[in-house]
Write a protein that holds these residues in place. Structure first.
Motif, short mmCIF file in Angstrom:
data_model
loop_
_atom_site.label_atom_id
_atom_site.label_comp_id
_atom_site.label_asym_id
_atom_site.label_seq_id
_atom_site.Cartn_x
_atom_site.Cartn_y
_atom_site.Cartn_z
N HIS A 285 2.55 0.65 22.85
CA HIS A 285 2.67 2.09 22.65
C HIS A 285 3.26 2.76 23.89
N LEU A 286 2.80 2.35 25.07
CA LEU A 286 3.34 2.90 26.32
C LEU A 286 4.83 2.61 26.44
N ALA A 287 5.25 1.43 26.03
CA ALA A 287 6.67 1.08 26.10
C ALA A 287 7.49 1.95 25.15
N GLU A 288 6.93 2.27 23.99
CA GLU A 288 7.63 3.15 23.06
C GLU A 288 7.76 4.55 23.63
N LEU A 289 6.72 5.02 24.30
CA LEU A 289 6.73 6.36 24.87
C LEU A 289 7.58 6.45 26.14
N ASN A 290 7.72 5.34 26.85
CA ASN A 290 8.38 5.33 28.16
C ASN A 290 9.40 4.21 28.26
N PRO A 291 10.44 4.22 27.42
CA PRO A 291 11.38 3.09 27.39
C PRO A 291 12.12 2.87 28.71
N ASP A 292 12.31 3.92 29.50
CA ASP A 292 13.05 3.77 30.76
C ASP A 292 12.27 2.98 31.81
N TRP A 293 10.97 2.83 31.61
CA TRP A 293 10.14 2.13 32.58
C TRP A 293 10.03 0.63 32.29
N ARG B 59 -3.69 8.63 36.81
CA ARG B 59 -3.65 7.76 35.63
C ARG B 59 -2.21 7.46 35.23
N GLN B 60 -1.32 8.44 35.38
CA GLN B 60 0.10 8.19 35.11
C GLN B 60 0.63 7.10 36.04
N ARG B 61 0.28 7.21 37.31
CA ARG B 61 0.71 6.22 38.30
C ARG B 61 0.15 4.85 37.94
N TYR B 62 -1.13 4.80 37.57
CA TYR B 62 -1.76 3.53 37.26
C TYR B 62 -1.06 2.84 36.09
N TRP B 63 -0.84 3.57 34.99
CA TRP B 63 -0.29 2.94 33.80
C TRP B 63 1.20 2.64 33.92
N ALA B 64 1.92 3.45 34.69
CA ALA B 64 3.33 3.13 34.93
C ALA B 64 3.45 1.82 35.69
N ARG B 65 2.66 1.65 36.72
CA ARG B 65 2.69 0.41 37.49
C ARG B 65 2.18 -0.76 36.66
N SER B 66 1.19 -0.50 35.82
CA SER B 66 0.64 -1.55 34.97
C SER B 66 1.65 -2.01 33.92
N LEU B 67 2.41 -1.08 33.37
CA LEU B 67 3.41 -1.44 32.37
C LEU B 67 4.42 -2.43 32.94
N VAL B 68 4.70 -2.29 34.24
CA VAL B 68 5.64 -3.19 34.90
C VAL B 68 4.94 -4.49 35.32
N GLY B 69 3.72 -4.40 35.86
CA GLY B 69 3.09 -5.55 36.49
C GLY B 69 2.16 -6.38 35.64
N PHE B 70 1.64 -5.82 34.54
CA PHE B 70 0.60 -6.54 33.81
C PHE B 70 1.12 -7.77 33.08
#
Length: 289
Positions: A146-154, A64-75
């Motif tokens: 929310h994901l962007a706030e939690l993971n600004p480096d991504w 799930r971490q892999r899925y949402w990290a890739r989604s944050l970039v690609g969606f």
């Protein structure tokens, strides 16, 4: 039924004039001109690694971490996509009374954005996220914020975009990616409200799609290889009921033996010719069905 590959556009116009209430079944090929990649090549084989399965998503936190990290970039590509000419042409055909409804295997909502009113999102909606514990539905863009706030480096990462808002990120440590809990129940797994590979289409949605097909006089498959059973079943059902089937798709499909007509041509050009031909026929005083 005998398949007629390479049939003329006039043959499709004639078929629809004889059977003027179409059920249209669309796949990834109808959205490629909107910049959204498809899954399969002209042989029906995977162009890239198959997407994550439902079982892997639910069982693996790292998955799930892999899925949402890739989604944050690609969606962002999927979220910002606009309907193409094919979407608009199908909406126009519906407005003129030739389409009973659209069953789409896509999750991009581009048919609705183009103006189609009667659409069954067979595999769900990518713009919604569901808690698998309490069934809370939230807008995906809210979760991404929310994901962007939690993971600004991504957020600023750049990568090649894959189908359905995925992105190719390789040799990356996904274990550092933070996932939020469900804002209502506090412990449920948040999952896009789409049918992943290995999951089943909800029975109520399948029933609605089958009713749409049963109320139609012909089936038109557009931009789908039908390699996945959830789409192939509609061609099989139509053939069993003697409903004629036409297909616009380059390359091999699972239902090639079932088609009345098959067109390995440009989807945009074929649908535009169909709309023009049917409009001309309607305008002609001596036209007959």
């Amino acid at each position: 039924m005998s398949s007629v590959p390479g049939a003329s556009e006039q043959a499709l116009i004639d078929l629809v004039r004889r059977h003027p209430r179409l059920c249209v079944l669309t796949g990834a090929g109808v959205s490629t001109d909107s910049g959204i990649p498809d899954y399969r090549d002209e042989k029906g084989e995977w162009k890239r690694s198959p997407p994550m399965t439902h079982q892997a998503y639910m069982k693996s936190h790292l998955g799930r971490q892999r899925y949402w990290a890739r989604s944050l970039v690609g969606f962002r590509l999927l979220a910002g996509a606009s309907p193409g000419r094919s979407h608009h042409t199908l909406a126009a055909l519906e407005a003129q009374g030739f389409i009973e409804g659209v069953i789409t295997q896509n999750v991009d909502r581009l048919h609705q954005k183009a103006g189609s009113k009667r659409v069954v999102d067979l595999h769900g909606r990518a713009d919604l996220v569901r808690c698998m514990q309490c069934n809370l539905l939230v807008r995906r863009h809210v979760l991404h914020e929310h994901l962007a706030e939690l993971n600004p480096d991504w957020v600023g990462m750049d990568a090649e975009i894959a189908p359905d808002g995925d992105a190719y990120l390789e040799n990356v440590d996904f274990s550092t990616f933070s996932l939020p809990d469900c804002p209502r129940c506090g412990h449920g797994i948040l999952k896009p409200d789409v049918v992943f590979f290995g999951d089943n289409v909800p029975r109520w949605r399948l029933g609605r799609a089958m009713s749409m097909l049963d109320d139609s006089q012909a089936l038109l498959v557009v931009g789908s290889s039908l390699m996945v059973f959830s789409g192939f079943r509609f061609a099989r059902h139509a053939a069993a009921r003697g409903i004629p089937i036409a297909c616009i798709n380059r390359g091999h499909t699972r239902a090639d033996a079932l088609y009345t007509l098959k067109f390995e041509t440009s989807i945009d050009e074929s649908l535009t010719a169909l709309l023009a031909g049917l409009s001309d026929a309607q305008a002609s005083p001596g036209a007959t069905g």
